[in-house]
Scaffold this motif. Structure first.
Motif, mmCIF file in Angstrom:
data_model
loop_
_atom_site.group_PDB
_atom_site.id
_atom_site.type_symbol
_atom_site.label_atom_id
_atom_site.label_comp_id
_atom_site.label_asym_id
_atom_site.label_seq_id
_atom_site.Cartn_x
_atom_site.Cartn_y
_atom_site.Cartn_z
ATOM 1 N N LYS A 163 15.039 -8.893 -4.356
ATOM 2 C CA LYS A 163 16.235 -8.499 -3.609
ATOM 3 C C LYS A 163 15.859 -7.787 -2.311
ATOM 4 N N GLU A 164 14.876 -6.902 -2.400
ATOM 5 C CA GLU A 164 14.429 -6.159 -1.216
ATOM 6 C C GLU A 164 13.852 -7.103 -0.159
ATOM 7 N N LYS A 165 13.042 -8.059 -0.584
ATOM 8 C CA LYS A 165 12.353 -8.971 0.340
ATOM 9 C C LYS A 165 13.152 -10.236 0.618
ATOM 10 N N GLN A 166 14.272 -10.401 -0.057
ATOM 11 C CA GLN A 166 15.136 -11.578 0.092
ATOM 12 C C GLN A 166 14.356 -12.877 -0.132
ATOM 13 N N SER A 180 13.816 -6.548 -8.449
ATOM 14 C CA SER A 180 14.006 -5.510 -7.439
ATOM 15 C C SER A 180 13.292 -5.877 -6.132
ATOM 16 N N ILE A 181 12.063 -6.325 -6.245
ATOM 17 C CA ILE A 181 11.291 -6.739 -5.064
ATOM 18 C C ILE A 181 11.925 -7.972 -4.427
ATOM 19 N N TYR A 217 3.042 -8.677 -3.034
ATOM 20 C CA TYR A 217 3.930 -9.527 -2.247
ATOM 21 C C TYR A 217 3.106 -10.247 -1.195
#
Length: 124
Positions: free
Chosen positions: A39-42, A36-37, A7
């Motif tokens: 969504k987590e990091k928007q 998944s990443i 990221y």
């Protein structure tokens, strides 16, 4: 795993580096991990680094990948830059086909031959 995900915090970009052998069954795994990443990091920004790929793909698998991404695009509005080496003819042809498949499904995907231009397009 024939991929590595990182990221890029400053640019809010999910970078996936692909290596051989990347098989059709890997698509679902890498897509799920990326989503998944995201969504987590928007974020909706993706960088696919395909510079190490040497094997060409299967037209049907590439087409099906477009279908998978279409289902997810409604959820996160994907913007993806794909980077590939110009000299890898078959890989370039496959990725150009994928770019067309994705764009036909209103997914914002673009192919580049250098990392700097790809990053500028993603954040621009």
């Amino acid at each position: 795993m024939p991929w590595k995900i990182s990221y890029l915090e400053n640019q809010k970009i999910i970078r996936t580096e692909y290596t051989d052998p990347f098989m059709p069954e890997d698509f679902l795994k890498v897509i799920a991990e990326n989503i998944s990443i995201a969504k987590e990091k928007q974020t909706n920004l993706f960088l696919a680094d395909c510079t190490d790929l040497t094997r060409s793909g299967n037209v049907i698998d590439i087409y099906q990948l477009g279908n998978m991404l279409q289902a997810m695009n409604a959820e996160i509005h994907i913007k993806e830059a794909i980077v590939v080496m110009k000299q890898k003819g078959n890989v370039v042809s496959d990725l150009q086909f994928f770019e067309t498949v994705a764009n036909n499904r209103l997914i914002n995907v673009r192919l580049f031959f250098d990392l700097e231009t790809a990053l500028a397009w993603l954040v621009g």
